[in-house]
Design a protein around this motif. Structure first.
Motif, PDB file in Angstrom:
ATOM      1  N   ALA A 213       0.815  -1.222   0.000  1.00 45.92           N
ATOM      2  CA  ALA A 213       0.000   0.000   0.000  1.00 45.92           C
ATOM      3  C   ALA A 213       0.847   1.271   0.000  1.00 45.92           C
ATOM      4  O   ALA A 213       0.401   2.299  -0.500  1.00 45.92           O
ATOM      5  N   PHE A 214       2.070   1.208   0.531  1.00 42.58           N
ATOM      6  CA  PHE A 214       2.911   2.410   0.572  1.00 42.58           C
ATOM      7  C   PHE A 214       3.630   2.674  -0.745  1.00 42.58           C
ATOM      8  O   PHE A 214       4.443   3.591  -0.829  1.00 42.58           O
ATOM      9  N   ASN A 215       3.302   1.901  -1.787  1.00 37.24           N
ATOM     10  CA  ASN A 215       3.979   2.067  -3.071  1.00 37.24           C
ATOM     11  C   ASN A 215       2.979   2.294  -4.221  1.00 37.24           C
ATOM     12  O   ASN A 215       2.873   1.488  -5.139  1.00 37.24           O
ATOM     13  N   PRO A 216       2.246   3.411  -4.196  1.00 34.57           N
ATOM     14  CA  PRO A 216       1.255   3.659  -5.243  1.00 34.57           C
ATOM     15  C   PRO A 216       1.875   3.851  -6.631  1.00 34.57           C
ATOM     16  O   PRO A 216       1.234   3.575  -7.637  1.00 34.57           O
ATOM     17  N   ARG A 217       3.126   4.307  -6.706  1.00 36.73           N
ATOM     18  CA  ARG A 217       3.782   4.472  -8.014  1.00 36.73           C
ATOM     19  C   ARG A 217       3.929   3.120  -8.703  1.00 36.73           C
ATOM     20  O   ARG A 217       3.674   2.999  -9.895  1.00 36.73           O
TER      21      ARG A 217
ATOM     22  N   GLY B 121      -7.317  -8.763  -5.055  1.00 38.36           N
ATOM     23  CA  GLY B 121      -7.707  -8.739  -3.648  1.00 38.36           C
ATOM     24  C   GLY B 121      -6.614  -8.120  -2.803  1.00 38.36           C
ATOM     25  O   GLY B 121      -5.545  -7.776  -3.291  1.00 38.36           O
ATOM     26  N   VAL B 122      -6.909  -7.992  -1.519  1.00 40.34           N
ATOM     27  CA  VAL B 122      -5.980  -7.373  -0.585  1.00 40.34           C
ATOM     28  C   VAL B 122      -5.608  -8.380   0.490  1.00 40.34           C
ATOM     29  O   VAL B 122      -6.468  -9.041   1.066  1.00 40.34           O
TER      30      VAL B 122
ATOM     31  N   GLN C 115      -2.620  -6.426   6.316  1.00 39.86           N
ATOM     32  CA  GLN C 115      -1.581  -6.345   7.337  1.00 39.86           C
ATOM     33  C   GLN C 115      -0.544  -7.469   7.217  1.00 39.86           C
ATOM     34  O   GLN C 115      -0.294  -8.213   8.157  1.00 39.86           O
ATOM     35  N   VAL C 116       0.095  -7.546   6.065  1.00 40.78           N
ATOM     36  CA  VAL C 116       1.070  -8.616   5.812  1.00 40.78           C
ATOM     37  C   VAL C 116       2.512  -8.202   6.065  1.00 40.78           C
ATOM     38  O   VAL C 116       3.403  -9.048   6.079  1.00 40.78           O
ATOM     39  N   LEU C 117       2.754  -6.913   6.239  1.00 40.02           N
ATOM     40  CA  LEU C 117       4.123  -6.422   6.418  1.00 40.02           C
ATOM     41  C   LEU C 117       4.170  -5.453   7.585  1.00 40.02           C
ATOM     42  O   LEU C 117       3.339  -4.546   7.681  1.00 40.02           O
TER      43      LEU C 117
ATOM     44  N   ALA D   1      -1.108  -5.500   1.333  1.00 45.43           N
ATOM     45  CA  ALA D   1      -0.572  -5.730  -0.010  1.00 45.43           C
ATOM     46  C   ALA D   1      -1.730  -6.091  -0.929  1.00 45.43           C
ATOM     47  O   ALA D   1      -2.626  -6.842  -0.538  1.00 45.43           O
ATOM     48  N   THR D   2      -1.709  -5.556  -2.139  1.00 45.01           N
ATOM     49  CA  THR D   2      -2.719  -5.902  -3.137  1.00 45.01           C
ATOM     50  C   THR D   2      -2.142  -6.958  -4.062  1.00 45.01           C
ATOM     51  O   THR D   2      -1.035  -6.803  -4.575  1.00 45.01           O
TER      52      THR D   2
END
Length: 95
Positions: free
Chosen positions: A40-44, A58-59, A62-64, A73-74
């Motif tokens: 999620a912290f990497n939209p680019r 899917g998502v 809370q995997v990291l 993570a998607t």
């Protein structure tokens, strides 16, 4: 993972690198499906994958652990028939 320095950003290099790798997988190796996870912290990065034709499936919640926070993570994928239809340029499809 594709990593570019600040000087390499916003020039389409990451997108082209992903197109080349995915094209190799489908056209040379004969794969049917290619999948990945993007945090999620990497939209680019997610935008690059979408531009090449990856579809969100899917998502994973809370995997990291990132410092004191949990990050989702998607899961994304692209299939060989989708690649064959647009060769990594779905926005040009039909034009």
């Amino acid at each position: 993972r594709t990593l570019l320095t600040a000087a390499g950003r916003d020039r389409g290099l990451g997108t082209e690198a992903v197109r080349l790798i995915v094209g190799h997988g489908f056209e040379r190796l004969g794969l049917h499906r290619i999948s990945l996870e993007v945090f999620a912290f990497n939209p680019r990065a997610r935008r690059v994958y979408e531009k090449v034709g990856f579809v969100a499936e899917g998502v994973l919640r809370q995997v990291l652990r990132d410092g004191g926070d949990w990050v989702d993570a998607t899961v994304m994928s692209i299939l060989a028939p989708e690649w064959a239809a647009h060769r990594g340029r779905p926005e040009r499809r039909g034009s």
